[in-house]
Design a protein around this motif. Sequence first.
Motif, short mmCIF file in Angstrom:
data_model
loop_
_atom_site.label_atom_id
_atom_site.label_comp_id
_atom_site.label_asym_id
_atom_site.label_seq_id
_atom_site.Cartn_x
_atom_site.Cartn_y
_atom_site.Cartn_z
N UNK A 48 0.83 -1.20 0.00
CA UNK A 48 0.00 0.00 0.00
C UNK A 48 0.87 1.25 0.00
N UNK A 49 1.91 1.25 0.82
CA UNK A 49 2.77 2.43 0.93
C UNK A 49 3.58 2.67 -0.35
N UNK A 50 3.95 1.60 -1.03
CA UNK A 50 4.80 1.73 -2.22
C UNK A 50 4.02 1.63 -3.52
N UNK A 51 2.69 1.66 -3.40
CA UNK A 51 1.79 1.71 -4.56
C UNK A 51 1.85 0.47 -5.45
N UNK A 52 2.09 -0.67 -4.84
CA UNK A 52 1.92 -1.92 -5.57
C UNK A 52 0.51 -2.45 -5.31
N UNK A 53 -0.04 -3.13 -6.28
CA UNK A 53 -1.45 -3.50 -6.19
C UNK A 53 -1.71 -4.65 -5.22
N UNK A 80 -1.47 -14.34 -16.46
CA UNK A 80 -2.18 -14.41 -15.18
C UNK A 80 -1.82 -13.23 -14.33
N UNK A 81 -1.88 -12.04 -14.93
CA UNK A 81 -1.27 -10.86 -14.34
C UNK A 81 -2.12 -10.12 -13.30
N UNK A 82 -3.44 -10.28 -13.33
CA UNK A 82 -4.30 -9.49 -12.44
C UNK A 82 -3.96 -9.72 -10.97
N UNK A 83 -3.99 -8.69 -10.15
CA UNK A 83 -4.38 -7.31 -10.46
C UNK A 83 -3.28 -6.46 -11.08
N UNK A 84 -2.07 -7.01 -11.24
CA UNK A 84 -1.04 -6.29 -11.98
C UNK A 84 0.22 -5.96 -11.22
N UNK A 85 0.43 -6.55 -10.05
CA UNK A 85 1.62 -6.20 -9.27
C UNK A 85 2.91 -6.69 -9.93
N UNK A 86 2.90 -7.90 -10.49
CA UNK A 86 4.09 -8.37 -11.21
C UNK A 86 4.34 -7.51 -12.45
N UNK A 87 3.28 -7.11 -13.10
CA UNK A 87 3.41 -6.24 -14.28
C UNK A 87 4.03 -4.91 -13.88
N UNK A 88 3.61 -4.35 -12.74
CA UNK A 88 4.20 -3.11 -12.26
C UNK A 88 5.71 -3.25 -12.07
N UNK A 89 6.13 -4.36 -11.47
CA UNK A 89 7.56 -4.60 -11.26
C UNK A 89 8.28 -4.72 -12.61
N UNK A 90 7.70 -5.50 -13.52
CA UNK A 90 8.32 -5.71 -14.83
C UNK A 90 8.46 -4.40 -15.60
N UNK A 91 7.45 -3.56 -15.54
CA UNK A 91 7.50 -2.26 -16.22
C UNK A 91 8.64 -1.41 -15.69
N UNK A 92 8.76 -1.36 -14.36
CA UNK A 92 9.82 -0.55 -13.76
C UNK A 92 11.21 -1.09 -14.08
N UNK A 93 11.38 -2.40 -13.96
CA UNK A 93 12.70 -3.00 -14.12
C UNK A 93 13.16 -3.03 -15.58
N UNK A 94 12.22 -3.06 -16.52
CA UNK A 94 12.60 -3.09 -17.94
C UNK A 94 12.57 -1.71 -18.59
N UNK A 95 12.17 -0.71 -17.81
CA UNK A 95 12.05 0.66 -18.31
C UNK A 95 10.98 0.79 -19.39
N UNK A 96 9.95 -0.01 -19.28
CA UNK A 96 8.86 0.07 -20.26
C UNK A 96 8.09 1.38 -20.13
N UNK A 97 8.20 2.03 -18.97
CA UNK A 97 7.55 3.33 -18.77
C UNK A 97 8.50 4.50 -19.05
N UNK A 98 9.72 4.20 -19.51
CA UNK A 98 10.72 5.20 -19.90
C UNK A 98 11.05 6.17 -18.75
N UNK A 99 11.15 5.65 -17.56
CA UNK A 99 11.48 6.50 -16.42
C UNK A 99 12.93 6.37 -15.96
N UNK A 100 13.71 5.54 -16.68
CA UNK A 100 15.14 5.42 -16.37
C UNK A 100 15.91 6.09 -17.50
N UNK A 101 16.37 7.32 -17.29
CA UNK A 101 17.06 8.07 -18.36
C UNK A 101 18.28 7.32 -18.90
N UNK A 102 18.41 7.34 -20.21
CA UNK A 102 19.58 6.75 -20.83
C UNK A 102 19.56 5.25 -20.97
N UNK A 103 18.48 4.59 -20.57
CA UNK A 103 18.36 3.14 -20.67
C UNK A 103 17.35 2.77 -21.75
#
Length: 242
Positions: A48-53, A80-103
Amino acid sequence: MKLLRCRRSFSTSASLGKEIAKNLKGKSTSSQGWIQRQLRDPYVEKARQENYRCRSAYKLLEIDEKFKILKPGQCVVDIGAAPGSWTQVAVKRTNADEKIPGKPRGFVVALDRLNIFPIDGAALVTCDFTRPDAEKRLVDLLNGRPVDVVLSDMAPNATGVKSMDHDRIVALALKAFKFGLQISAEGATVLMKLWEGRSCKAVETELSKFYDVVRWIKPKSSRSDSTETFILGRGFKKSNVV
């Protein structure tokens, strides 16, 4: 998985006791047990504090911290992703949301028969993976891009009959595994959830035919009374696929 939304305080045992009593009012015995476990679970509060589902995010985070399976620029399929917590981790770690500059930017596809609330950086597919059209929809979405990591946190609704539940989750895992053989890049990784039981060794043997390294993992964030375990295959040998 249900998400429990409530205000919590860990300052005193009395405050926790009052909150448990409030949430248990009018609930069935099974619901009471689930609520008590959720309220006492530190990973639920941390999510809850770190905004994971949900708390399952920490299982993947723990595995990735140890084995480094997710990297910027990778293509990941989360089945089998719902509600999406593993997807959230994968997005962050792979930079799929483009939030890691230069990667490099990753690409994450999440599939479940339940609706998943949108996740920035992830392509979401709502369909039942056991249906014939599900794999085609995933392949079309990938558009020829080979997959670096296949994740499966799928699990059937538990019946309470351990042998039956085990057989059903093994069937789901093997379906994900066989699909992964079609779409994975050379050297790719697969991570799947299972429940301990008689067929685990057979699953390990099957994965060993196609992956250089296969191992079982029980994250610390898995509940101690749970039979869940995870099998990790690394170093996909595409040439072994007939």
